[in-house]
Design an enzyme around this catalytic site. Sequence first.
Site, PDB file in Angstrom:
ATOM      1  N   THR A  69     -28.293 -16.578 -40.039  1.00 31.28           N
ATOM      2  CA  THR A  69     -27.481 -17.676 -40.557  1.00 31.28           C
ATOM      3  C   THR A  69     -26.145 -17.661 -39.851  1.00 31.28           C
ATOM      4  O   THR A  69     -25.850 -16.744 -39.092  1.00 31.28           O
ATOM      5  CB  THR A  69     -27.280 -17.550 -42.085  1.00 31.28           C
ATOM      6  OG1 THR A  69     -26.819 -18.798 -42.575  1.00 31.28           O
ATOM      7  CG2 THR A  69     -26.282 -16.478 -42.440  1.00 31.28           C
ATOM      8  N   GLY A 127     -25.041 -23.867 -34.033  1.00 30.86           N
ATOM      9  CA  GLY A 127     -26.402 -24.379 -34.177  1.00 30.86           C
ATOM     10  C   GLY A 127     -27.039 -24.744 -32.849  1.00 30.86           C
ATOM     11  O   GLY A 127     -28.255 -24.658 -32.691  1.00 30.86           O
ATOM     12  N   CYS A 175     -27.484 -20.683 -31.284  1.00 32.60           N
ATOM     13  CA  CYS A 175     -28.175 -19.601 -31.987  1.00 32.60           C
ATOM     14  C   CYS A 175     -29.500 -20.109 -32.559  1.00 32.60           C
ATOM     15  O   CYS A 175     -29.506 -21.076 -33.329  1.00 32.60           O
ATOM     16  CB  CYS A 175     -27.285 -19.065 -33.116  1.00 32.60           C
ATOM     17  SG  CYS A 175     -28.092 -17.800 -34.122  1.00 32.60           S
ATOM     18  N   THR A 234     -29.758 -20.517 -36.431  1.00 29.87           N
ATOM     19  CA  THR A 234     -28.794 -21.406 -37.079  1.00 29.87           C
ATOM     20  C   THR A 234     -29.220 -22.848 -36.838  1.00 29.87           C
ATOM     21  O   THR A 234     -29.518 -23.219 -35.707  1.00 29.87           O
ATOM     22  CB  THR A 234     -27.383 -21.176 -36.493  1.00 29.87           C
ATOM     23  OG1 THR A 234     -27.013 -19.812 -36.692  1.00 29.87           O
ATOM     24  CG2 THR A 234     -26.349 -22.074 -37.152  1.00 29.87           C
TER      25      THR A 234
END
Length: 178
Positions: free
Chosen positions: A7, A162, A165, A168
Site C-alpha cells: 500500500t 500508483g 509501485c 499501489t
Amino acid sequence: MEQFHGTTIVSVRRGDKVALGGDGQVTLGNIVMKGGAKKVRRIYNGKVMVGFAGGTADAFSLLDRFEAKLEKHQGNLTRAAVELAKDWRTDRMLRRLEAMLIAADATTTLVITGNGDVLDPEGGICAIGSGGAYAQAAAKALADNTELSPREIVEKSLEIAGDMCIYTNHNRVIETIE
C-alpha cells in the site's frame, strides 16, 4: 501462508493544514484481492486521522489498540502513540504484528513503526508502505517547489506512487484537517 501487503500512505502538513491519504489496493502475493480498501480513517470523534500499511489484520489490531490509547489519554496523540509503542515493544503478541501507522491531528503528525518507534517526521512530510518512498519524494518536491495545498500534494504524490509501485493503485482516500 502469504501475507496481505502493499500500500501507500502519505501525509503532508503545511501551516495549519494537514492531509493524510492512501490508495485502496490489497494484495496477496501477486494477486490483487481488493482495489477499494479504505486504509485511511478518522478516529477519536473525527479529530485524529490514521493511515495504516502492512498486514491487514495486524493493522486493524493496532488501530483498535491505538484508538483505545487515545481514549485513555483524552486525545493526546503523542502520549497515545508512545504508550502504544511501549506495549508494542513489551507484549509478545504485539511484537509479531507487521504493520505501520501514520497518525495526525491538528498539531502533530507521527509515524508509528513496526519496531515500536514513534517518529516525528521532518518537514511535515511522511509516507509508509511499498510505495512510500515514491510518494514521499514526490511530496517533498511538490512542497518545496509549489504552493499546492496539503490535500493537492497528497493526491499528486499518491498518483505518482500508483504509476510506479505495482502494489499501489489509483483508488484514493484522502482526509484533511484545516
